[in-house]
Design an enzyme around this catalytic site. Sequence first.
Site, PDB file in Angstrom:
ATOM      1  CE  LYS A  74      -9.897  -7.368  -1.449  1.00  0.00           C
ATOM      2  NZ  LYS A  74     -10.408  -5.984  -1.270  1.00  0.00           N
ATOM      3  CB  SER A 149      -7.446  -4.082  -0.161  1.00  0.00           C
ATOM      4  OG  SER A 149      -8.869  -4.168  -0.176  1.00  0.00           O
ATOM      5  CB  SER A 173     -10.481  -1.759  -1.334  1.00  0.00           C
ATOM      6  OG  SER A 173      -9.704  -1.375  -0.230  1.00  0.00           O
TER       7      SER A 173
END
Length: 464
Positions: A74, A149, A173
């Site tokens: 990420k 997220s 997330s």
Amino acid sequence: MSASEQAQAIRCGEIGTVEAVESAIGRLDAMNGALNAVVVDLREEALAAAREADAARARGDELGPLHGVPVTIKINVDFTGQANSNGVPGLLGLVARDDSPIVRNWRRAGAIAIGQTNTPEFSMRVMTENPIYGRTLNPWDPSITCGGSSGGAASSVAAGIGALAHGNDIGGSLRSPAFACGVSTIKPTTGRVPAYNGTATSERPMLAQITSSQGPIAREVRDVRLGLQAMIARDPRDPWHVPLPFDGPALEGPLKVAVAEVPEGFSAHPAVLAAVEDAARMLADAGYVVERVKTPDIVRPLELWFDLIPAEMRELQLGAYRSMATPEMNRIVDQYFEMCHARDLKSFMAASAERTGHIRNWMLFLERYPLVLTPLCLEPSLAPDADLQGPGAVERVFRSFLFQTGLNTLALPCAVVPTGLHEGRPIGVQLVASRFREDVALAAAEAIEDRAGVLARRLWDREA
């Protein structure tokens, strides 16, 4: 192939690392244009690392558990030579000089990063979109969100771009994207996986530190376990890391599973309730004792999350949001603040103290019922901009994530596993275990997967 299958095949010489990485890159080229999940392409670095990995095997070097496995990272953790932008244009200059602990641990385990995945601005939305890279789409249906997220991570791994993805979770997330994209994950106990970003200009606020976790997302539960085991190696840069063995003491069986009721004042879509019932039947079939009992309060922990995390944002991070976030993101932040009742230091400290009592209540309950089965979202799916639909939109979204975000306040490990499809879209459940018993949660998730199947395969059947 799963990450576990790839690691074994590479170790045995059935395939080479270069072959595995080239295959993952080929899938990226075929799928990512439609999804926008991987936003930083690392293929040249990955191919160089793959050649070295093959050379290491040929020399007879000791190989790590993820040796040669293509993964994604990420874009909100430090990766040497890349900007830790966190989806914010003003942070593109924060180029990492060293790897974050999770990147370092996965590299040491032999994993090879082929790309970095998308996140919303400041990683503080349950949708995945930012002004640098745009919106990430759900591979099952572009009309619903891929979650956030870690939406880029879940979308990419569901589509077959790499076998294992990194993400993180402060309010859901990891779990929201896994639920939305039909893959599996676990939010580990706070302290299980070390975390640190050298690019950070200051330390994170305390409650943000103790409600946030790093974790893996994968198509198969066994890969979630494999990825997490490789993440947890000690890193002295994180003073809160707890270097415990992954597997805890054996529990007397058969294990009891408590099926959580939806609290008064909240309503769940019939498809969500049906998914929980399906999971309960699968667990009973696997030998668990499933009981419907009243669980400890989860409504107040959700309220406490909004009393604590937005209060810290308001006092310590508001300047960054106001100066660097888009108007849309600032509207979302404003709604976070509206839900925060900690208006002064005394109320913030009282909320912090109250949090401990709720953790204790859940810990005592988990002594009697080592697992709690809950919905993840009270709605089967959400639109990509559901949190921008006028006043109260953020509160409506987070009320649907009652069992997700409330459990961040408690810092307990929570696994998510898909159970099937509703109207052609993924749906699944959450499993909660006691502190540092990720092994217990993942074993139950795997029991469900054994009966429900690996959902991503049904996605790929559509391509055929």
